[in-house]
Design an enzyme around this catalytic site. Structure first.
Site, short mmCIF file in Angstrom:
data_model
loop_
_atom_site.label_atom_id
_atom_site.label_comp_id
_atom_site.label_asym_id
_atom_site.label_seq_id
_atom_site.Cartn_x
_atom_site.Cartn_y
_atom_site.Cartn_z
N ARG A 1 0.01 -4.11 -11.47
CA ARG A 1 -1.34 -4.11 -10.91
C ARG A 1 -2.30 -3.53 -11.95
NH1 ARG A 1 -3.76 -3.40 -5.05
NH2 ARG A 1 -5.95 -3.62 -5.62
N ARG B 1 -15.51 -4.71 -11.17
CA ARG B 1 -15.85 -3.51 -11.94
C ARG B 1 -16.14 -3.83 -13.40
NH1 ARG B 1 -10.90 -0.11 -9.83
NH2 ARG B 1 -10.43 -2.15 -8.92
N TRP B 2 -15.41 -4.80 -13.95
CA TRP B 2 -15.68 -5.23 -15.32
C TRP B 2 -17.11 -5.73 -15.44
CZ3 TRP B 2 -17.25 -9.59 -17.86
CH2 TRP B 2 -16.96 -9.69 -19.23
N ASP C 1 -6.63 -7.26 -10.68
CA ASP C 1 -7.69 -6.46 -10.07
C ASP C 1 -8.67 -5.96 -11.14
OD1 ASP C 1 -9.06 -5.24 -8.03
OD2 ASP C 1 -7.76 -3.48 -7.96
N GLY C 2 -9.94 -5.90 -10.76
CA GLY C 2 -10.93 -5.28 -11.63
C GLY C 2 -12.02 -6.19 -12.14
N LEU D 1 -0.03 -2.03 -3.19
CA LEU D 1 0.46 -3.40 -3.29
C LEU D 1 -0.44 -4.40 -2.58
CD1 LEU D 1 4.31 -2.94 -2.89
CD2 LEU D 1 2.94 -3.08 -4.97
N SER D 2 -1.33 -3.93 -1.73
CA SER D 2 -2.32 -4.81 -1.09
C SER D 2 -1.71 -6.06 -0.47
CB SER D 2 -3.41 -5.20 -2.11
OG SER D 2 -4.14 -4.07 -2.50
N ASN E 1 -9.17 -11.79 1.42
CA ASN E 1 -10.36 -12.05 0.59
C ASN E 1 -11.42 -12.85 1.32
OD1 ASN E 1 -8.62 -12.34 -2.62
ND2 ASN E 1 -9.56 -10.57 -1.63
#
Length: 247
Positions: free
Chosen positions: A195, A31-32, A27-28, A202-203, A75
């Site tokens: 995560r 945002r990165w 994840d991320g 936990l998605s 997704n």
């Protein structure tokens, strides 16, 4: 598959016990990219580089199985162009990295309903699986169009069909019977689930398998995750006491 995993042999350092099976919610990426005023695809591209770093680090450490949450069944709700970009990166990753997997004795596995993807991508995935099927080294598991609730529901349907057909007694359906129907039935039990990006959920990922896994939530954005971060996560696992409900 047992819900009470045994640890792997001692690490190269000679002391700490390794997890046999590690899973990561990567994840991320967005945002990165946002922090750097870049398009989201730039974050996804750097996320692929992180996949390469971590898979190589896991292989060097002797981790038996590494499962990566690459594309969830949720997704599809993302913008169409982003989904298309993700599919393109998946194609590129398979084409550029499959020779290394073959050479390094890595066996590729896919969990989830990847056959919903375009026919050319399905063919590419299945060819990669076939090319590595005879390998007996570390297992790289890619979760594609995967959702844990759907996985458990599908397992329940298969057991219900067997009960209807008289091939099993419903009274004999237990945890082991359900585990045998899951996508992960031929994998070592899940020991450690990581995560990235600071989110603490936990998605819909490996919900059954995570029942007694150690959970680790780190602030690092996925594109910044590297071999050292992975080693820190494994060290954190090795420092924990696992009782599986006992004392």
């Amino acid at each position: 598959m047992s819900s009470r995993p045994a640890t792997a042999p001692v690490s190269a350092g000679g002391s700490a016990l390794l997890p046999r099976h590690v899973a990561i919610i990567m994840d991320g990426n967005g945002r990165w990219a946002k922090k750097r005023h870049l398009p989201r695809i730039a974050g996804h591209r750097q996320g692929v580089e992180a996949v390469r770093r971590v898979t190589r680090a896991a292989r060097a450490m002797g981790i038996e199985a590494l499962t990566l949450y690459a594309f969830s069944s949720e997704n599809w709700r993302r913008p169409e162009d982003e989904v298309s970009d993700l599919m393109g990166l998946l194609r590129l990753f398979i084409r550029t990295d499959i020779d290394e997997m073959v050479r390094e004795n890595v066996r590729l596995r896919v969990i989830g309903d990847y056959r919903r993807f375009s026919p050319d991508l399905v063919a590419l995935v299945e060819d990669a699986i076939a090319r590595t099927a005879a390998n007996d080294g570390p297992i790289l598991v890619i979760a594609l169009n995967y959702g844990a609730q759907a996985e458990i529901a599908a397992a329940a349907r298969r057991l219900a069909e067997k009960a209807r057909d008289g091939t099993i007694d419903p009274a004999m359906i237990d945890e082991a019977a359900i585990e045998a129907e899951l996508d992960t039935s031929d994998l070592p039990p899940l020991d450690l689930l990581i995560r990235t990006s600071g989110e603490i959920r936990l998605s819909n990922f490996l919900l059954w398998q995570a029942a007694y896994a150690e959970l680790l939530f780190v602030d690092t954005l996925w594109p910044d995750f590297d071999a050292a971060t992975f080693a820190d996560a494994v060290a954190a696992f090795s420092s924990r006491q696992r009782r599986f409900g006992g004392l």
